[in-house]
Design an enzyme around this catalytic site. Structure first.
Site, PDB file in Angstrom:
ATOM      1  N   LYS A  63     -82.926 -41.938  46.641  1.00 39.24           N
ATOM      2  CA  LYS A  63     -82.237 -41.642  45.374  1.00 39.24           C
ATOM      3  C   LYS A  63     -82.606 -42.675  44.309  1.00 39.24           C
ATOM      4  O   LYS A  63     -82.863 -42.327  43.162  1.00 39.24           O
ATOM      5  CB  LYS A  63     -80.710 -41.583  45.611  1.00 39.24           C
ATOM      6  CG  LYS A  63     -80.300 -40.359  46.449  1.00 39.24           C
ATOM      7  CD  LYS A  63     -78.833 -40.365  46.875  1.00 39.24           C
ATOM      8  CE  LYS A  63     -78.542 -39.176  47.806  1.00 39.24           C
ATOM      9  NZ  LYS A  63     -77.167 -39.122  48.297  1.00 39.24           N
TER      10      LYS A  63
ATOM     11  N   GLN B 215     -72.195 -43.042  49.243  1.00 45.61           N
ATOM     12  CA  GLN B 215     -72.913 -42.332  50.299  1.00 45.61           C
ATOM     13  C   GLN B 215     -71.990 -42.113  51.502  1.00 45.61           C
ATOM     14  O   GLN B 215     -71.305 -43.033  51.947  1.00 45.61           O
ATOM     15  CB  GLN B 215     -74.174 -43.127  50.704  1.00 45.61           C
ATOM     16  CG  GLN B 215     -75.101 -42.401  51.662  1.00 45.61           C
ATOM     17  CD  GLN B 215     -75.754 -41.152  51.082  1.00 45.61           C
ATOM     18  OE1 GLN B 215     -75.937 -41.039  49.878  1.00 45.61           O
ATOM     19  NE2 GLN B 215     -76.090 -40.196  51.937  1.00 45.61           N
TER      20      GLN B 215
ATOM     21  N   ASP C 172     -71.599 -36.462  42.346  1.00 37.98           N
ATOM     22  CA  ASP C 172     -71.680 -35.741  43.623  1.00 37.98           C
ATOM     23  C   ASP C 172     -70.806 -34.481  43.585  1.00 37.98           C
ATOM     24  O   ASP C 172     -70.918 -33.620  44.461  1.00 37.98           O
ATOM     25  CB  ASP C 172     -71.186 -36.633  44.773  1.00 37.98           C
ATOM     26  CG  ASP C 172     -72.327 -37.144  45.648  1.00 37.98           C
ATOM     27  OD1 ASP C 172     -73.388 -36.492  45.673  1.00 37.98           O
ATOM     28  OD2 ASP C 172     -72.140 -38.181  46.299  1.00 37.98           O
TER      29      ASP C 172
HETATM   30  N1  GUN Z   1     -74.184 -37.726  52.826  1.00 41.31           N
HETATM   31  C1  GUN Z   1     -74.900 -36.615  53.122  1.00 41.31           C
HETATM   32  N2  GUN Z   1     -75.159 -35.911  52.004  1.00 41.31           N
HETATM   33  C2  GUN Z   1     -74.576 -36.568  50.975  1.00 41.31           C
HETATM   34  C3  GUN Z   1     -74.494 -36.329  49.576  1.00 41.31           C
HETATM   35  O1  GUN Z   1     -74.992 -35.333  49.034  1.00 41.31           O
HETATM   36  N3  GUN Z   1     -73.809 -37.261  48.856  1.00 41.31           N
HETATM   37  C4  GUN Z   1     -73.240 -38.346  49.432  1.00 41.31           C
HETATM   38  N4  GUN Z   1     -72.590 -39.193  48.640  1.00 41.31           N
HETATM   39  N5  GUN Z   1     -73.303 -38.599  50.722  1.00 41.31           N
HETATM   40  C5  GUN Z   1     -73.967 -37.710  51.492  1.00 41.31           C
END
Ligand code: GUN
Length: 292
Positions: free
Chosen positions: A52, A96, A119
């Site tokens: 990311k 995350q 998110d």
């Molecule tokens: N863990 C797995 N997929 C995601 C996501 O799209 N966002 C976040 N914050 N954690 C994740």
């Protein structure tokens, strides 16, 4: 069979975002700034967050990665979230998932300022999504919609079967595919660990979106001809012949299911890269909303 090439489409989207950032810079505007909090040392989570951050650099965004130890308390994390909520430099941020056991995930997600919740996990944004209001759509479902859109995959009147009811993928996907508009207007069935005779359901599906996390779960005998397959699975399976010691494996037995499918996402290179591209898109949106 047409491959739904998430790597290519995500690159196109990143190029589009790069152009937007260039325009912002030319006008002397501050570029979008994404922050990511990662708690603990989970290898997969660290890899995702690193991707990311790298994607931010690629499109010209600013990014900040905040690492917190595995023993972080809920209060410490809530304090960090409040700091980011109040920091005017940060346009959007993510925490995350998964989080360590001592932390209540829902409580943490509810502490995020909904205007910075790129998110789309805050109940306010999730509710807005379910009510067809403009908001941040969670990145993986958003990425799947974008793939279906860019490949013009018909969804109206189709039977879409979602496998898995996670808050991140299955649940929102089941809502989005049934919404009015395109992609949407599907008749949706959501299946999960208590579903009986899943093959009876999947074999009637026009579109299958699998977000289960069980490698090679979906076999050719479980699907009908011309099915559209979206594989959200990204499980690390040990493999000594690979340099990393593992291979990323989807929920779908690609080799055999692809012979019956009309469209299918590969793993890797399907939904995964789309998730990152749509997180960038949400961050751009957050930046625009905050500076309107
Ligand atoms: N863990 C797995 N997929 C995601 C996501 O799209 N966002 C976040 N914050 N954690 C994740």
């Amino acid at each position: 069979m047409i491959l739904l090439d998430g790597k290519k489409v995500s690159n196109d989207i990143k190029n589009e975002i790069t152009e937007e950032v260039k325009k912002m810079k030319a006008k002397g505007e501050k570029v979008p700034h994404l922050a990511a909090i990662i708690v603990g040392n989970d290898g997969a989570s660290l890899t995702y967050v690193a991707s990311k951050v790298k994607a931010c650099e690629r499109v010209g965004f600013e990014s900040t990665m905040i690492r917190m130890s595995n023993t972080t308390s809920e209060i410490e994390l809530l304090d960090k979230i409040e700091e980011l909520n109040l920091n005017d430099e940060i346009d959007g941020f993510i925490i995350q998932l998964p989080l360590p056991k001592q932390i209540d995930t829902q409580k943490v997600l509810m502490a995020v300022d909904p205007d910075k919740d790129v998110d789309g996990f805050h109940p306010m944004n999730f509710g807005k999504m379910a009510l067809d209001m403009s908001t941040f759509i969670p990145a993986t479902p958003f990425g799947i919609l974008e793939l279906l859109d860019r490949y013009n995959v018909e969804t109206k009147g189709k039977h879409t079967v979602v496998i898995g009811r996670s808050h991140i993928v299955g649940r929102p996907m089941s809502i989005l595919m049934g919404r009015k508009g395109f992609p949407g207007n599907s008749t949706v069935t959501i299946t999960h660990s208590h579903t009986k005779n899943i093959t009876q359901i999947t074999s009637q599906a026009d579109i299958i979106i699998s977000a289960l996390g069980v490698p090679n779960f979906l076999k050719a005998e479980m699907v009908k001809d011309d099915v559209v397959i979206i594989d959200v699975g990204i499980t690390r399976v040990a493999d000594e012949s690979s340099p990393k010691g593992y291979v990323i494996t989807g929920d779908v037995d690609f080799e055999n299911v692809s012979k019956k499918a009309s469209f299918i996402t590969p793993v890797p290179g399907g939904v995964g890269p789309m998730t990152i591209a749509m997180l960038l898109k949400n961050t751009l949106l957050a930046r625009e909303l905050r500076h309107k």
